[in-house]
Motif scaffolding. Structure first.
Motif, short mmCIF file in Angstrom:
data_model
loop_
_atom_site.label_atom_id
_atom_site.label_comp_id
_atom_site.label_asym_id
_atom_site.label_seq_id
_atom_site.Cartn_x
_atom_site.Cartn_y
_atom_site.Cartn_z
N ALA A 1 -26.01 22.55 -9.74
CA ALA A 1 -24.56 22.35 -9.79
C ALA A 1 -24.20 21.18 -8.89
O ALA A 1 -24.35 21.25 -7.67
N GLU A 2 -23.79 20.08 -9.50
CA GLU A 2 -23.32 18.91 -8.76
C GLU A 2 -21.80 18.92 -8.74
O GLU A 2 -21.16 19.77 -9.35
N GLU A 3 -21.22 17.97 -8.05
CA GLU A 3 -19.76 17.94 -7.89
C GLU A 3 -19.04 17.79 -9.22
O GLU A 3 -18.03 18.44 -9.46
N GLU A 4 -19.58 16.97 -10.12
CA GLU A 4 -18.91 16.69 -11.39
C GLU A 4 -19.60 17.28 -12.60
O GLU A 4 -18.99 17.40 -13.67
N VAL A 5 -20.86 17.64 -12.47
CA VAL A 5 -21.64 18.08 -13.63
C VAL A 5 -22.58 19.22 -13.28
O VAL A 5 -22.81 19.52 -12.11
N PHE A 6 -23.14 19.82 -14.33
CA PHE A 6 -24.27 20.74 -14.21
C PHE A 6 -25.48 20.05 -14.83
O PHE A 6 -25.39 19.51 -15.94
N VAL A 7 -26.60 20.08 -14.12
CA VAL A 7 -27.82 19.44 -14.60
C VAL A 7 -28.84 20.53 -14.91
O VAL A 7 -29.24 21.30 -14.02
N GLY B 1 -31.82 20.92 -7.89
CA GLY B 1 -32.03 20.05 -9.04
C GLY B 1 -33.10 19.01 -8.77
O GLY B 1 -33.41 18.70 -7.63
N HIS B 2 -33.67 18.46 -9.84
CA HIS B 2 -34.70 17.43 -9.73
C HIS B 2 -34.10 16.03 -9.77
O HIS B 2 -34.80 15.07 -9.59
N SER B 3 -32.80 15.93 -10.05
CA SER B 3 -32.23 14.60 -10.23
C SER B 3 -30.83 14.54 -9.66
O SER B 3 -30.04 15.46 -9.83
N LYS B 4 -30.54 13.45 -8.96
CA LYS B 4 -29.23 13.28 -8.38
C LYS B 4 -28.23 12.85 -9.45
O LYS B 4 -28.53 12.01 -10.28
N TRP B 5 -27.03 13.42 -9.44
CA TRP B 5 -26.00 13.01 -10.39
C TRP B 5 -25.66 11.54 -10.23
O TRP B 5 -25.36 10.86 -11.21
N HIS B 6 -25.78 11.02 -9.04
CA HIS B 6 -25.48 9.59 -8.84
C HIS B 6 -26.36 8.74 -9.75
O HIS B 6 -25.88 7.79 -10.38
N ASN B 7 -27.65 9.07 -9.83
CA ASN B 7 -28.56 8.30 -10.67
C ASN B 7 -28.22 8.46 -12.14
O ASN B 7 -28.28 7.51 -12.92
N ILE B 8 -27.87 9.68 -12.55
CA ILE B 8 -27.50 9.92 -13.95
C ILE B 8 -26.20 9.20 -14.27
O ILE B 8 -26.03 8.59 -15.33
N GLN B 9 -25.26 9.22 -13.33
CA GLN B 9 -23.98 8.58 -13.53
C GLN B 9 -24.14 7.06 -13.64
O GLN B 9 -23.50 6.41 -14.46
N ALA B 10 -25.05 6.51 -12.83
CA ALA B 10 -25.31 5.07 -12.90
C ALA B 10 -25.86 4.70 -14.26
O ALA B 10 -25.47 3.69 -14.86
N LYS B 11 -26.74 5.53 -14.78
CA LYS B 11 -27.30 5.28 -16.11
C LYS B 11 -26.22 5.35 -17.16
O LYS B 11 -26.15 4.54 -18.07
N LYS B 12 -25.32 6.34 -17.05
CA LYS B 12 -24.24 6.48 -18.02
C LYS B 12 -23.32 5.26 -17.97
O LYS B 12 -22.84 4.77 -18.99
N GLY B 13 -23.08 4.76 -16.75
CA GLY B 13 -22.23 3.58 -16.62
C GLY B 13 -22.81 2.38 -17.33
O GLY B 13 -22.09 1.59 -17.96
N LYS B 14 -24.14 2.25 -17.27
CA LYS B 14 -24.78 1.14 -17.96
C LYS B 14 -24.70 1.32 -19.48
O LYS B 14 -24.55 0.35 -20.21
N ILE B 15 -24.77 2.56 -19.94
CA ILE B 15 -24.62 2.82 -21.38
C ILE B 15 -23.23 2.40 -21.83
O ILE B 15 -23.06 1.75 -22.86
N ASP B 16 -22.22 2.75 -21.05
CA ASP B 16 -20.85 2.37 -21.40
C ASP B 16 -20.68 0.86 -21.45
O ASP B 16 -20.00 0.32 -22.31
N ALA B 17 -21.31 0.16 -20.50
CA ALA B 17 -21.13 -1.28 -20.39
C ALA B 17 -21.91 -2.05 -21.45
O ALA B 17 -21.54 -3.15 -21.84
N LYS B 18 -23.02 -1.48 -21.92
CA LYS B 18 -23.90 -2.18 -22.86
C LYS B 18 -24.07 -1.37 -24.12
O LYS B 18 -25.16 -1.24 -24.67
N ARG B 19 -22.97 -0.83 -24.62
CA ARG B 19 -23.03 0.12 -25.71
C ARG B 19 -23.74 -0.43 -26.95
O ARG B 19 -24.55 0.23 -27.58
N GLY B 20 -23.43 -1.68 -27.34
CA GLY B 20 -24.02 -2.25 -28.54
C GLY B 20 -25.53 -2.32 -28.45
O GLY B 20 -26.24 -1.95 -29.40
#
Length: 246
Positions: free
Chosen positions: A167-173, A3-22
Protein backbone atom coordinates in the motif's frame (compact mmCIF):
# COMPACT_ATOMS: atom_id res chain seq x y z
CA UNK A 1 3.10 -6.51 3.34
CA UNK A 2 6.25 -4.95 1.99
CA UNK A 3 6.47 -4.11 -1.71
CA UNK A 4 9.24 -4.90 -4.18
CA UNK A 5 8.93 -1.62 -6.06
CA UNK A 6 8.70 2.01 -5.12
CA UNK A 7 5.69 3.92 -6.46
CA UNK A 8 8.06 6.76 -7.36
CA UNK A 9 9.77 4.52 -9.92
CA UNK A 10 6.44 3.30 -11.31
CA UNK A 11 5.13 6.86 -11.43
CA UNK A 12 8.24 8.03 -13.29
CA UNK A 13 7.69 5.31 -15.86
CA UNK A 14 4.03 6.31 -16.24
CA UNK A 15 5.07 9.92 -16.74
CA UNK A 16 7.33 8.89 -19.60
CA UNK A 17 4.48 6.91 -21.16
CA UNK A 18 2.27 10.01 -21.04
CA UNK A 19 4.99 12.18 -22.57
CA UNK A 20 5.94 9.75 -25.35
CA UNK A 21 2.59 8.14 -26.02
CA UNK A 22 3.01 7.76 -29.80
CA UNK A 23 6.33 5.99 -29.50
CA UNK A 24 5.09 3.80 -26.65
CA UNK A 25 2.06 2.76 -28.72
CA UNK A 26 4.38 1.77 -31.58
CA UNK A 27 6.39 -0.45 -29.23
CA UNK A 28 3.28 -1.96 -27.69
CA UNK A 29 1.92 -2.61 -31.17
CA UNK A 30 5.09 -4.49 -32.09
CA UNK A 31 4.83 -6.55 -28.90
CA UNK A 32 1.20 -7.42 -29.69
CA UNK A 33 2.01 -8.35 -33.30
CA UNK A 34 4.86 -10.64 -32.19
CA UNK A 35 2.56 -12.32 -29.63
CA UNK A 36 0.03 -12.95 -32.41
CA UNK A 37 2.67 -14.43 -34.74
CA UNK A 38 3.90 -16.82 -32.05
CA UNK A 39 0.57 -17.83 -30.48
CA UNK A 40 -2.32 -16.83 -32.73
CA UNK A 41 -4.76 -13.93 -32.94
CA UNK A 42 -7.33 -15.26 -30.47
CA UNK A 43 -6.62 -13.92 -26.97
CA UNK A 44 -8.67 -16.75 -25.44
CA UNK A 45 -6.04 -19.25 -26.53
CA UNK A 46 -2.98 -17.00 -26.32
CA UNK A 47 -2.08 -15.94 -22.79
CA UNK A 48 0.87 -13.85 -23.97
CA UNK A 49 -1.44 -11.86 -26.23
CA UNK A 50 -3.91 -11.37 -23.37
CA UNK A 51 -1.10 -10.01 -21.21
CA UNK A 52 0.06 -7.67 -24.01
CA UNK A 53 -3.47 -6.36 -24.50
CA UNK A 54 -3.85 -5.72 -20.77
CA UNK A 55 -0.53 -3.85 -20.75
CA UNK A 56 -1.66 -1.76 -23.73
CA UNK A 57 -5.01 -0.95 -22.13
CA UNK A 58 -3.29 0.16 -18.92
CA UNK A 59 -1.21 2.55 -21.05
CA UNK A 60 -4.48 3.93 -22.51
CA UNK A 61 -3.82 2.54 -25.98
CA UNK A 62 -7.08 2.85 -27.99
CA UNK A 63 -8.88 -0.40 -28.72
CA UNK A 64 -8.90 0.23 -32.47
CA UNK A 65 -5.10 0.61 -32.37
CA UNK A 66 -4.83 -2.68 -30.46
CA UNK A 67 -7.07 -4.35 -33.05
CA UNK A 68 -4.91 -3.04 -35.89
CA UNK A 69 -1.80 -4.45 -34.20
CA UNK A 70 -3.49 -7.86 -33.89
CA UNK A 71 -4.45 -7.79 -37.58
CA UNK A 72 -0.91 -6.77 -38.49
CA UNK A 73 0.48 -9.73 -36.62
CA UNK A 74 -2.05 -12.02 -38.31
CA UNK A 75 -1.07 -11.30 -41.88
CA UNK A 76 0.80 -8.12 -42.64
CA UNK A 77 4.22 -8.94 -41.22
CA UNK A 78 5.47 -11.56 -43.69
CA UNK A 79 9.17 -11.09 -44.27
CA UNK A 80 9.75 -9.37 -40.92
CA UNK A 81 11.06 -11.59 -38.14
CA UNK A 82 11.63 -10.01 -34.77
CA UNK A 83 14.09 -11.55 -32.34
CA UNK A 84 13.86 -10.93 -28.60
CA UNK A 85 17.21 -10.22 -26.96
CA UNK A 86 18.12 -9.27 -23.39
CA UNK A 87 21.23 -7.11 -22.95
CA UNK A 88 22.82 -6.77 -19.52
CA UNK A 89 25.15 -4.21 -18.05
CA UNK A 90 25.88 -1.58 -15.45
CA UNK A 91 24.93 2.07 -15.40
CA UNK A 92 26.41 4.92 -13.35
CA UNK A 93 26.94 4.21 -9.64
CA UNK A 94 27.00 0.46 -10.29
CA UNK A 95 23.29 0.24 -11.10
CA UNK A 96 22.42 -3.14 -12.67
CA UNK A 97 20.44 -2.83 -15.91
CA UNK A 98 18.52 -5.16 -18.21
CA UNK A 99 17.58 -3.97 -21.71
CA UNK A 100 14.82 -5.92 -23.47
CA UNK A 101 14.88 -5.63 -27.27
CA UNK A 102 12.69 -6.77 -30.17
CA UNK A 103 14.72 -6.40 -33.33
CA UNK A 104 14.95 -7.47 -36.96
CA UNK A 105 18.70 -6.75 -36.96
CA UNK A 106 20.72 -8.17 -34.07
CA UNK A 107 23.97 -6.44 -35.11
CA UNK A 108 22.36 -3.01 -35.28
CA UNK A 109 20.72 -3.37 -31.88
CA UNK A 110 23.89 -4.66 -30.21
CA UNK A 111 25.90 -1.75 -31.61
CA UNK A 112 23.27 0.83 -30.64
CA UNK A 113 22.88 -0.44 -27.07
CA UNK A 114 26.64 -0.69 -26.54
CA UNK A 115 27.16 2.88 -27.76
CA UNK A 116 24.42 4.19 -25.48
CA UNK A 117 26.03 2.55 -22.45
CA UNK A 118 29.52 3.75 -23.40
CA UNK A 119 28.47 7.35 -24.03
CA UNK A 120 26.40 7.74 -20.88
CA UNK A 121 28.59 6.39 -18.09
CA UNK A 122 27.60 2.73 -18.37
CA UNK A 123 29.18 -0.55 -19.36
CA UNK A 124 27.50 -3.28 -21.40
CA UNK A 125 28.33 -6.69 -19.94
CA UNK A 126 28.15 -10.36 -20.86
CA UNK A 127 24.99 -12.46 -20.68
CA UNK A 128 24.25 -13.37 -17.08
CA UNK A 129 26.28 -10.59 -15.49
CA UNK A 130 23.27 -8.96 -13.77
CA UNK A 131 20.18 -11.05 -14.63
CA UNK A 132 20.76 -13.19 -11.52
CA UNK A 133 19.90 -10.10 -9.44
CA UNK A 134 16.33 -9.97 -10.86
CA UNK A 135 13.21 -12.12 -10.76
CA UNK A 136 10.54 -12.15 -13.46
CA UNK A 137 7.27 -11.21 -11.79
CA UNK A 138 3.85 -9.88 -12.61
CA UNK A 139 3.12 -6.39 -11.33
CA UNK A 140 -0.32 -4.78 -11.18
CA UNK A 141 -0.75 -1.20 -9.98
CA UNK A 142 -4.20 0.01 -8.91
CA UNK A 143 -4.95 3.66 -8.21
CA UNK A 144 -6.41 4.32 -4.76
CA UNK A 145 -10.08 5.30 -4.94
CA UNK A 146 -12.41 6.71 -2.29
CA UNK A 147 -14.09 3.92 -0.40
CA UNK A 148 -11.49 1.27 -1.19
CA UNK A 149 -10.86 -0.98 1.80
CA UNK A 150 -7.13 -1.70 1.93
CA UNK A 151 -7.40 -4.81 4.11
CA UNK A 152 -10.24 -6.23 2.02
CA UNK A 153 -8.29 -5.69 -1.22
CA UNK A 154 -5.16 -7.24 0.28
CA UNK A 155 -7.05 -10.37 1.36
CA UNK A 156 -8.74 -10.60 -2.05
CA UNK A 157 -5.53 -10.45 -4.09
CA UNK A 158 -3.72 -12.90 -1.80
CA UNK A 159 -6.61 -15.34 -2.10
CA UNK A 160 -6.39 -14.97 -5.88
CA UNK A 161 -2.76 -16.09 -5.76
CA UNK A 162 -0.74 -12.86 -5.51
CA UNK A 163 2.62 -13.08 -3.76
CA UNK A 164 2.76 -9.59 -2.31
CA UNK A 165 0.67 -6.49 -1.70
CA UNK A 166 2.07 -3.03 -0.98
CA UNK A 167 0.00 0.00 0.00
CA UNK A 168 1.63 3.21 -1.22
CA UNK A 169 0.33 6.74 -0.74
CA UNK A 170 -1.41 6.90 -4.13
CA UNK A 171 -1.62 3.29 -5.30
CA UNK A 172 -1.68 -0.38 -4.39
CA UNK A 173 1.10 -2.47 -5.90
CA UNK A 174 0.32 -6.17 -6.40
CA UNK A 175 3.12 -8.63 -7.17
CA UNK A 176 2.52 -12.10 -8.60
CA UNK A 177 4.60 -14.98 -9.87
CA UNK A 178 5.06 -15.07 -13.64
CA UNK A 179 2.76 -18.10 -13.80
CA UNK A 180 -0.10 -16.53 -11.79
CA UNK A 181 0.01 -13.05 -13.34
CA UNK A 182 -2.67 -13.65 -16.00
CA UNK A 183 -5.16 -15.33 -13.66
CA UNK A 184 -4.82 -12.64 -10.95
CA UNK A 185 -5.08 -9.82 -13.49
CA UNK A 186 -8.11 -11.35 -15.20
CA UNK A 187 -9.90 -11.93 -11.88
CA UNK A 188 -9.38 -8.27 -10.93
CA UNK A 189 -10.53 -7.15 -14.39
CA UNK A 190 -13.78 -9.08 -13.91
CA UNK A 191 -14.37 -7.10 -10.73
CA UNK A 192 -13.89 -3.87 -12.71
CA UNK A 193 -10.63 -2.75 -11.17
CA UNK A 194 -8.79 -0.24 -13.35
CA UNK A 195 -5.02 -0.56 -13.61
CA UNK A 196 -2.37 2.11 -13.70
CA UNK A 197 -0.16 -0.61 -15.15
CA UNK A 198 -0.32 -4.38 -15.54
CA UNK A 199 2.67 -6.22 -16.94
CA UNK A 200 5.34 -8.84 -16.54
CA UNK A 201 8.47 -7.13 -15.30
CA UNK A 202 11.89 -7.81 -13.83
CA UNK A 203 12.04 -6.97 -10.14
CA UNK A 204 15.45 -6.64 -8.43
CA UNK A 205 16.23 -8.61 -5.29
CA UNK A 206 18.07 -5.56 -3.91
CA UNK A 207 18.26 -1.90 -4.88
CA UNK A 208 21.02 0.71 -5.06
CA UNK A 209 20.21 4.00 -3.30
CA UNK A 210 21.32 6.94 -5.42
CA UNK A 211 22.45 10.46 -4.67
CA UNK A 212 20.69 13.21 -6.60
CA UNK A 213 23.66 13.54 -8.96
CA UNK A 214 23.83 9.81 -9.67
CA UNK A 215 20.05 9.67 -10.10
CA UNK A 216 20.28 12.26 -12.86
CA UNK A 217 23.02 10.27 -14.61
CA UNK A 218 21.13 6.99 -14.36
CA UNK A 219 17.90 8.57 -15.57
CA UNK A 220 19.69 10.12 -18.55
CA UNK A 221 21.01 6.69 -19.57
CA UNK A 222 17.59 5.06 -19.12
CA UNK A 223 15.92 7.76 -21.23
CA UNK A 224 18.50 7.45 -24.00
CA UNK A 225 18.09 3.67 -24.16
CA UNK A 226 14.29 3.83 -24.07
CA UNK A 227 14.34 6.26 -27.01
CA UNK A 228 15.83 3.53 -29.21
CA UNK A 229 13.16 2.07 -31.51
CA UNK A 230 14.27 -1.54 -30.90
CA UNK A 231 14.10 -1.29 -27.10
CA UNK A 232 10.90 -2.52 -25.47
CA UNK A 233 11.79 -2.27 -21.78
CA UNK A 234 14.58 -1.13 -19.48
CA UNK A 235 14.75 -2.59 -15.97
CA UNK A 236 17.22 -1.60 -13.26
CA UNK A 237 17.82 -1.79 -9.52
CA UNK A 238 18.19 1.93 -8.88
CA UNK A 239 16.31 3.51 -6.00
CA UNK A 240 15.85 7.19 -6.73
CA UNK A 241 15.69 9.87 -4.03
CA UNK A 242 12.11 10.58 -2.99
CA UNK A 243 12.34 14.19 -4.20
CA UNK A 244 13.94 13.30 -7.54
CA UNK A 245 12.21 14.71 -10.58
CA UNK A 246 13.01 13.85 -14.17
Amino acid sequence: MSGHSKWHNIQAKKGKIDAKRGKIFTKLGKEIAVAVKTGGANPDGNSKLRDCIAKAKAANMPMDTITKAIKKGSGDMEGVTYEEIMYEGYGPAGVAMLVNVLTDNRNRSASDVRCLFDRNGGNLGANGCVSWMFQRKGQIVIQRQDGMDEDELMMKVLELGAEDFAAEEEVFVITTSQEDFSSVREALEKENFEFESAELTMIPDNTVSLSMEDAERVQKLVDKIEDNDDVQNVWHNAEFPEDFEE
